[in-house]
Design a protein around this motif. Structure first.
Motif, PDB file in Angstrom:
ATOM      1  N   THR A 156      59.443  27.233  40.719  1.00  0.00           N
ATOM      2  CA  THR A 156      60.548  28.621  40.880  1.00  0.00           C
ATOM      3  C   THR A 156      59.606  29.316  42.070  1.00  0.00           C
ATOM      4  O   THR A 156      58.490  29.613  41.495  1.00  0.00           O
ATOM      5  N   VAL A 157      60.269  30.176  42.806  1.00  0.00           N
ATOM      6  CA  VAL A 157      59.156  31.127  43.522  1.00  0.00           C
ATOM      7  C   VAL A 157      58.845  32.186  42.744  1.00  0.00           C
ATOM      8  O   VAL A 157      58.224  33.028  43.381  1.00  0.00           O
ATOM      9  N   SER A 158      59.119  32.314  41.668  1.00  0.00           N
ATOM     10  CA  SER A 158      58.883  33.308  40.468  1.00  0.00           C
ATOM     11  C   SER A 158      57.010  32.493  40.829  1.00  0.00           C
ATOM     12  O   SER A 158      56.685  33.886  40.282  1.00  0.00           O
ATOM     13  N   ASP A 159      56.365  31.392  40.923  1.00  0.00           N
ATOM     14  CA  ASP A 159      55.283  31.509  40.835  1.00  0.00           C
ATOM     15  C   ASP A 159      54.555  32.485  41.814  1.00  0.00           C
ATOM     16  O   ASP A 159      53.212  32.464  41.272  1.00  0.00           O
ATOM     17  N   LEU A 160      55.173  32.425  42.371  1.00  0.00           N
ATOM     18  CA  LEU A 160      54.479  33.115  44.087  1.00  0.00           C
ATOM     19  C   LEU A 160      54.243  34.838  42.962  1.00  0.00           C
ATOM     20  O   LEU A 160      53.778  35.560  44.118  1.00  0.00           O
ATOM     21  N   ASN A 161      55.010  35.271  42.515  1.00  0.00           N
ATOM     22  CA  ASN A 161      55.155  36.693  41.970  1.00  0.00           C
ATOM     23  C   ASN A 161      53.640  37.059  41.921  1.00  0.00           C
ATOM     24  O   ASN A 161      53.393  36.324  40.302  1.00  0.00           O
ATOM     25  N   LEU A 200      33.462  33.048  57.264  1.00  0.00           N
ATOM     26  CA  LEU A 200      34.469  34.354  56.804  1.00  0.00           C
ATOM     27  C   LEU A 200      35.687  33.350  56.145  1.00  0.00           C
ATOM     28  O   LEU A 200      36.058  32.247  56.824  1.00  0.00           O
ATOM     29  N   GLY A 201      36.299  34.337  55.439  1.00  0.00           N
ATOM     30  CA  GLY A 201      37.628  33.329  54.805  1.00  0.00           C
ATOM     31  C   GLY A 201      38.875  34.215  54.334  1.00  0.00           C
ATOM     32  O   GLY A 201      38.244  35.703  54.360  1.00  0.00           O
ATOM     33  N   VAL A 202      39.734  33.976  53.782  1.00  0.00           N
ATOM     34  CA  VAL A 202      41.016  34.728  53.064  1.00  0.00           C
ATOM     35  C   VAL A 202      40.869  33.587  51.582  1.00  0.00           C
ATOM     36  O   VAL A 202      40.431  33.109  51.505  1.00  0.00           O
ATOM     37  N   ILE A 203      40.851  34.924  50.656  1.00  0.00           N
ATOM     38  CA  ILE A 203      41.187  33.956  49.258  1.00  0.00           C
ATOM     39  C   ILE A 203      43.364  34.856  49.008  1.00  0.00           C
ATOM     40  O   ILE A 203      43.337  35.688  49.327  1.00  0.00           O
ATOM     41  N   TRP A 204      44.025  33.274  48.636  1.00  0.00           N
ATOM     42  CA  TRP A 204      45.305  33.822  48.512  1.00  0.00           C
ATOM     43  C   TRP A 204      45.706  33.258  47.186  1.00  0.00           C
ATOM     44  O   TRP A 204      45.234  32.488  46.634  1.00  0.00           O
ATOM     45  N   ASP A 205      46.871  33.107  46.987  1.00  0.00           N
ATOM     46  CA  ASP A 205      47.337  33.598  45.571  1.00  0.00           C
ATOM     47  C   ASP A 205      46.325  33.037  44.362  1.00  0.00           C
ATOM     48  O   ASP A 205      46.080  32.165  42.889  1.00  0.00           O
ATOM     49  N   TYR A 206      45.566  34.311  44.461  1.00  0.00           N
ATOM     50  CA  TYR A 206      44.812  34.192  43.499  1.00  0.00           C
ATOM     51  C   TYR A 206      45.487  35.403  41.855  1.00  0.00           C
ATOM     52  O   TYR A 206      46.613  36.178  41.375  1.00  0.00           O
ATOM     53  N   ASN A 207      44.798  34.528  41.223  1.00  0.00           N
ATOM     54  CA  ASN A 207      45.037  35.485  39.914  1.00  0.00           C
ATOM     55  C   ASN A 207      43.967  34.937  38.810  1.00  0.00           C
ATOM     56  O   ASN A 207      43.291  34.005  38.942  1.00  0.00           O
ATOM     57  N   GLU A 208      43.920  35.988  38.008  1.00  0.00           N
ATOM     58  CA  GLU A 208      42.562  36.044  37.263  1.00  0.00           C
ATOM     59  C   GLU A 208      43.937  36.039  35.521  1.00  0.00           C
ATOM     60  O   GLU A 208      44.104  36.658  35.483  1.00  0.00           O
ATOM     61  N   ASN A 209      43.047  35.329  34.574  1.00  0.00           N
ATOM     62  CA  ASN A 209      43.466  35.066  33.541  1.00  0.00           C
ATOM     63  C   ASN A 209      43.310  36.815  32.553  1.00  0.00           C
ATOM     64  O   ASN A 209      41.948  37.301  32.794  1.00  0.00           O
ATOM     65  N   SER A 210      43.657  36.489  32.317  1.00  0.00           N
ATOM     66  CA  SER A 210      43.518  38.349  31.074  1.00  0.00           C
ATOM     67  C   SER A 210      42.738  38.230  29.694  1.00  0.00           C
ATOM     68  O   SER A 210      42.022  38.986  29.633  1.00  0.00           O
TER      69      SER A 210
END
Length: 279
Positions: free
Chosen positions: A238-243, A81-91
């Motif tokens: 910066t915090v904007s990297d989290l958005n 069992l797990g979680v994924i976070w800070d997930y980003n997909e290249n468009s």
């Protein structure tokens, strides 16, 4: 012990804030994970000799979350069992980059273990280790520079393998809580709803804490494991990297094994506007 100060807690109801989407077919090809809102379950028997992997991702962006994992001990050794976070997909390339917290059960000791890794350039969620070759798994980010630049699937193995939580699966139901949040400069305050100013206090890193008790209900709960992820690991400025980064519940089920468990998403930190998944 008081919890470390965290980011702004979203004021909307959790079930609405998390807003989990119906996943793309390739994200959970065997339809292992069921649920909606803040509650998800898995009760899956893998009839194949190959490990089955899948995840269901959020529509909304999140800075962090408190997640309760529940294991049914009748089939705890069947997977992760797990979680994924800070997930980003290249468009453009559709390749994905994300952090993973995984909780497997050691079949010999019957103790729950954990690992934390960051994966880059993943194109096949169902491939062994997300398609990362053994030679492309490293224990420092710097060792991955050339692989990342080439668009090669690779892994930063933060915990350098599995670590033991000490939590036994001898009872019928076992729970572990994971609190995952961006680290702030001011770590002296209690666990309270923050402000936008506190979000601007971001250091660039993440903190992952594991608990045997619910830290939101019991403020004296002690972490059984803490994984500090500094700015050198995230490379955020910066915090904007989290958005607009997404969350997901994740599982894998070993070949010819069963896994029965659940995720409860109890809190999230600074949920953003709804972001629709690509069709």
């Amino acid at each position: 012990m008081k919890l470390t100060k965290k980011l702004l807690l979203a004021t909307a109801a959790v079930a609405l804030v998390f807003g989990f989407a119906s996943c793309k077919e390739e994200d959970d090809a065997n339809e292992m994970i069921e649920g909606s809102g803040s509650n998800y379950t898995i009760a899956y028997t893998n009839g194949s000799s190959e490990t089955s992997r899948g995840y269901v991702s959020t529509k909304t962006g999140h800075d962090g979350a408190l997640v309760k994992f529940t294991f049914n001990s009748s089939s705890t050794d069947g997977g992760v069992l797990g979680v994924i976070w800070d997930y980003n997909e290249n468009s453009t390339t559709k390749k994905r980059t994300f952090w993973v917290l995984g909780l497997p059960v050691n079949r010999t000791s019957n103790k729950i273990e954990y690992y934390v890794s960051k994966y880059y350039n993943v194109s096949d969620i169902n491939a062994q280790n997300f398609g990362v070759a053994t030679t492309a798994s490293k224990t420092t980010v710097a060792e991955l520079d050339s692989l990342r630049a080439a668009g090669t699937a690779c892994e930063y193995d933060k915990t350098a393998g599995f670590k033991n939580t000490g939590v036994s699966t001898s009872t019928s139901v076992v729970s572990i809580w994971a609190d995952i949040y961006p680290t702030l400069k001011d770590t002296a305050n209690a666990h309270v709803a923050g402000t936008e100013d506190s979000r601007n206090d971001y250091t660039g890193g993440f903190t992952v804490k594991l608990y045997k008790e619910d830290p939101a209900a019991d403020t004296s709960a002690q972490a059984i494991a803490t994984i500090d992820i500094p700015v050198n690991d995230t490379e955020y400025e910066t915090v904007s990297d989290l958005n607009d980064k997404k969350y997901a519940v994740y599982a894998n089920v070993y070949g010819n094994k069963s896994l029965n468990g659940a995720w409860t998403l109890q809190k999230d930190y600074h949920a953003s506007e709804v972001i629709e998944d690509a069709e």
